[in-house]
Motif scaffolding. Sequence first.
Motif, PDB file in Angstrom:
ATOM      1  N   GLY A   1      29.879  42.469  42.719  1.00  0.00           N
ATOM      2  CA  GLY A   1      30.296  42.502  44.273  1.00  0.00           C
ATOM      3  C   GLY A   1      29.725  41.059  44.984  1.00  0.00           C
ATOM      4  N   ALA A   2      28.772  40.465  44.511  1.00  0.00           N
ATOM      5  CA  ALA A   2      28.274  39.293  44.990  1.00  0.00           C
ATOM      6  C   ALA A   2      29.352  38.145  45.083  1.00  0.00           C
ATOM      7  CB  ALA A   2      26.877  38.788  44.219  1.00  0.00           C
ATOM      8  N   ARG A   3      30.069  38.221  44.236  1.00  0.00           N
ATOM      9  CA  ARG A   3      31.237  37.200  43.887  1.00  0.00           C
ATOM     10  C   ARG A   3      32.140  37.022  45.424  1.00  0.00           C
ATOM     11  NH1 ARG A   3      35.061  38.924  39.749  1.00  0.00           N
ATOM     12  NH2 ARG A   3      36.202  36.970  40.227  1.00  0.00           N
ATOM     13  N   ILE A   4      31.691  38.012  46.393  1.00  0.00           N
ATOM     14  CA  ILE A   4      32.673  37.629  47.528  1.00  0.00           C
ATOM     15  C   ILE A   4      32.132  36.518  48.272  1.00  0.00           C
ATOM     16  CG2 ILE A   4      32.937  40.239  47.912  1.00  0.00           C
ATOM     17  CD1 ILE A   4      30.860  40.188  49.933  1.00  0.00           C
ATOM     18  N   THR A   5      31.032  35.910  47.887  1.00  0.00           N
ATOM     19  CA  THR A   5      30.525  34.714  48.516  1.00  0.00           C
ATOM     20  C   THR A   5      31.238  33.430  47.833  1.00  0.00           C
ATOM     21  OG1 THR A   5      28.724  34.325  46.956  1.00  0.00           O
ATOM     22  CG2 THR A   5      28.493  35.597  49.047  1.00  0.00           C
ATOM     23  N   SER A   6      31.948  33.707  46.612  1.00  0.00           N
ATOM     24  CA  SER A   6      32.530  32.478  45.869  1.00  0.00           C
ATOM     25  C   SER A   6      33.780  31.852  46.475  1.00  0.00           C
ATOM     26  CB  SER A   6      32.734  32.686  44.338  1.00  0.00           C
ATOM     27  OG  SER A   6      33.915  33.696  44.218  1.00  0.00           O
ATOM     28  N   SER A   7      33.941  30.420  46.466  1.00  0.00           N
ATOM     29  CA  SER A   7      35.123  30.024  46.906  1.00  0.00           C
ATOM     30  C   SER A   7      36.533  30.551  46.183  1.00  0.00           C
ATOM     31  CB  SER A   7      35.053  28.562  47.089  1.00  0.00           C
ATOM     32  OG  SER A   7      34.835  27.981  45.689  1.00  0.00           O
ATOM     33  N   ASP A   8      36.188  30.704  45.159  1.00  0.00           N
ATOM     34  CA  ASP A   8      37.431  31.529  44.107  1.00  0.00           C
ATOM     35  C   ASP A   8      38.005  32.652  44.884  1.00  0.00           C
ATOM     36  OD1 ASP A   8      39.241  31.733  41.840  1.00  0.00           O
ATOM     37  OD2 ASP A   8      37.818  33.373  41.475  1.00  0.00           O
ATOM     38  N   VAL A   9      36.979  33.550  45.139  1.00  0.00           N
ATOM     39  CA  VAL A   9      37.536  34.702  45.650  1.00  0.00           C
ATOM     40  C   VAL A   9      37.941  34.631  47.168  1.00  0.00           C
ATOM     41  CG1 VAL A   9      36.438  37.149  46.345  1.00  0.00           C
ATOM     42  CG2 VAL A   9      35.968  36.373  44.223  1.00  0.00           C
ATOM     43  N   GLN A  10      37.217  33.697  47.990  1.00  0.00           N
ATOM     44  CA  GLN A  10      37.669  33.637  49.261  1.00  0.00           C
ATOM     45  C   GLN A  10      38.889  33.148  49.776  1.00  0.00           C
ATOM     46  OE1 GLN A  10      34.090  31.832  51.232  1.00  0.00           O
ATOM     47  NE2 GLN A  10      32.828  33.470  50.565  1.00  0.00           N
TER      48      GLN A  10
ATOM     49  N   ASN B   1      29.943  47.462  55.501  1.00  0.00           N
ATOM     50  CA  ASN B   1      29.114  47.993  54.352  1.00  0.00           C
ATOM     51  C   ASN B   1      29.474  47.608  53.024  1.00  0.00           C
ATOM     52  OD1 ASN B   1      27.029  49.187  56.162  1.00  0.00           O
ATOM     53  ND2 ASN B   1      28.808  50.640  56.518  1.00  0.00           N
ATOM     54  N   GLY B   2      28.535  47.248  51.961  1.00  0.00           N
ATOM     55  CA  GLY B   2      29.125  47.109  50.756  1.00  0.00           C
ATOM     56  C   GLY B   2      28.699  47.832  49.771  1.00  0.00           C
ATOM     57  N   LEU B   3      28.245  47.862  48.805  1.00  0.00           N
ATOM     58  CA  LEU B   3      27.991  48.892  47.692  1.00  0.00           C
ATOM     59  C   LEU B   3      26.300  49.226  47.889  1.00  0.00           C
ATOM     60  CD1 LEU B   3      27.901  50.665  45.249  1.00  0.00           C
ATOM     61  CD2 LEU B   3      27.659  48.888  43.796  1.00  0.00           C
ATOM     62  N   TRP B   4      25.658  48.170  48.270  1.00  0.00           N
ATOM     63  CA  TRP B   4      24.004  48.329  48.187  1.00  0.00           C
ATOM     64  C   TRP B   4      23.544  48.507  49.681  1.00  0.00           C
ATOM     65  CZ3 TRP B   4      23.078  51.052  44.361  1.00  0.00           C
ATOM     66  CH2 TRP B   4      23.493  50.638  43.168  1.00  0.00           C
ATOM     67  N   ASP B   5      24.227  47.245  50.638  1.00  0.00           N
ATOM     68  CA  ASP B   5      23.731  46.948  51.846  1.00  0.00           C
ATOM     69  C   ASP B   5      24.759  46.178  52.653  1.00  0.00           C
ATOM     70  OD1 ASP B   5      21.999  46.336  53.877  1.00  0.00           O
ATOM     71  OD2 ASP B   5      20.562  45.659  52.477  1.00  0.00           O
TER      72      ASP B   5
ATOM     73  N   SER C   1      36.835  42.780  39.651  1.00  0.00           N
ATOM     74  CA  SER C   1      36.768  43.655  38.424  1.00  0.00           C
ATOM     75  C   SER C   1      35.310  44.158  38.554  1.00  0.00           C
ATOM     76  CB  SER C   1      36.938  42.912  36.959  1.00  0.00           C
ATOM     77  OG  SER C   1      36.937  43.644  36.113  1.00  0.00           O
ATOM     78  N   GLY C   2      35.101  45.405  38.264  1.00  0.00           N
ATOM     79  CA  GLY C   2      33.598  46.035  38.386  1.00  0.00           C
ATOM     80  C   GLY C   2      33.233  46.063  39.615  1.00  0.00           C
ATOM     81  N   ALA C   3      33.837  45.825  40.697  1.00  0.00           N
ATOM     82  CA  ALA C   3      33.055  45.791  42.082  1.00  0.00           C
ATOM     83  C   ALA C   3      34.204  46.468  43.039  1.00  0.00           C
ATOM     84  CB  ALA C   3      32.640  44.606  42.546  1.00  0.00           C
ATOM     85  N   THR C   4      34.526  47.505  42.730  1.00  0.00           N
ATOM     86  CA  THR C   4      35.528  48.213  43.623  1.00  0.00           C
ATOM     87  C   THR C   4      35.200  48.618  44.950  1.00  0.00           C
ATOM     88  OG1 THR C   4      36.848  49.102  41.702  1.00  0.00           O
ATOM     89  CG2 THR C   4      37.552  50.205  43.599  1.00  0.00           C
ATOM     90  N   ILE C   5      33.971  49.103  44.829  1.00  0.00           N
ATOM     91  CA  ILE C   5      33.104  49.632  46.170  1.00  0.00           C
ATOM     92  C   ILE C   5      32.882  48.447  47.187  1.00  0.00           C
ATOM     93  CG2 ILE C   5      31.277  50.638  47.264  1.00  0.00           C
ATOM     94  CD1 ILE C   5      31.126  52.485  44.789  1.00  0.00           C
ATOM     95  N   THR C   6      32.626  47.183  46.579  1.00  0.00           N
ATOM     96  CA  THR C   6      32.218  46.076  47.430  1.00  0.00           C
ATOM     97  C   THR C   6      33.791  45.534  47.896  1.00  0.00           C
ATOM     98  OG1 THR C   6      30.470  45.416  46.174  1.00  0.00           O
ATOM     99  CG2 THR C   6      31.439  43.774  47.525  1.00  0.00           C
ATOM    100  N   ALA C   7      34.785  45.725  47.305  1.00  0.00           N
ATOM    101  CA  ALA C   7      36.042  45.249  47.566  1.00  0.00           C
ATOM    102  C   ALA C   7      36.668  46.127  48.713  1.00  0.00           C
ATOM    103  CB  ALA C   7      37.213  45.223  46.417  1.00  0.00           C
TER     104      ALA C   7
END
Length: 255
Positions: free
Chosen positions: A171-180, A137-141, A219-225
């Motif tokens: 939070g949607a940045r989890i799909t970016s290659s930089d984060v992954q 689970n992320g922040l919204w879904d 940054s700004g997406a602690t719950i998603t992380a």
Amino acid sequence: MQQSNAYVITFSVILTVILGLLLSGTSEVLRPIQKKAEELDTKKQILGAVMQPSEIRNMKDEEIEAFYDSRIASKVVNIEGEEVEEDKDGTPVNAETVDVGKNYKRAPEDRLYPVFIYHEDGNEEEVIAYILPVYGNGLWDNIWGYLALQTDLSTIEGVTFSHAGETPGLGARITSSDVQSRFTGKTIYDEGGSLQSVSMQKGEGRDYSDDPHKVDGLSGATITAEGVNKMIRSYMSHYEAYLNRKKDEKEIALN
């Protein structure tokens, strides 16, 4: 000329039925196409855990299908790490058709756990990485993804993450290659062999290159992380019996 109420109602009912039939027919026609597109997208996500995004983007759909067939073997295991061919109700199962999202609603001990094995071209014995689905689970879904482990069964080869409704730019940045890419080279077990997992840290911009279990946060997406952290730790614990079985097999083979 003004029509009677009965005429208007009858016309509306007939029109509704016709439109309903057309929509139903269109849905039936498109369903196989949609299913194939979903299957292809899943294969891209699986391969994305062991390949560079640019490699996948440069491949045609039929090339991805062929590459997947020649480089990926699969099986389904239970929480005890045992390979299974049937669900508890007797339904035959294979890794490609297991719905991880639906299984997530079950108790962990009742779930089916797909394992995708990335190997040398046409040779299933020459394993390169084990690719394991994760879900949470992320922040919204819901969020989900695939985590690939090298043959030491601890070092992360790569990950892919997806989401149903995380915030764009956050939070949607989890799909970016930089984060992954931050997860590559991290390890899920400590030096003593205990499951330590890998955790995104609060905040962003710090260097965790010397820590095998920490990853820079969002940054700004602690719950998603935090959702990503729980997802990885939870599913790695569910796969732990299988990973231990593979480790034991390696020890026997070496001796």
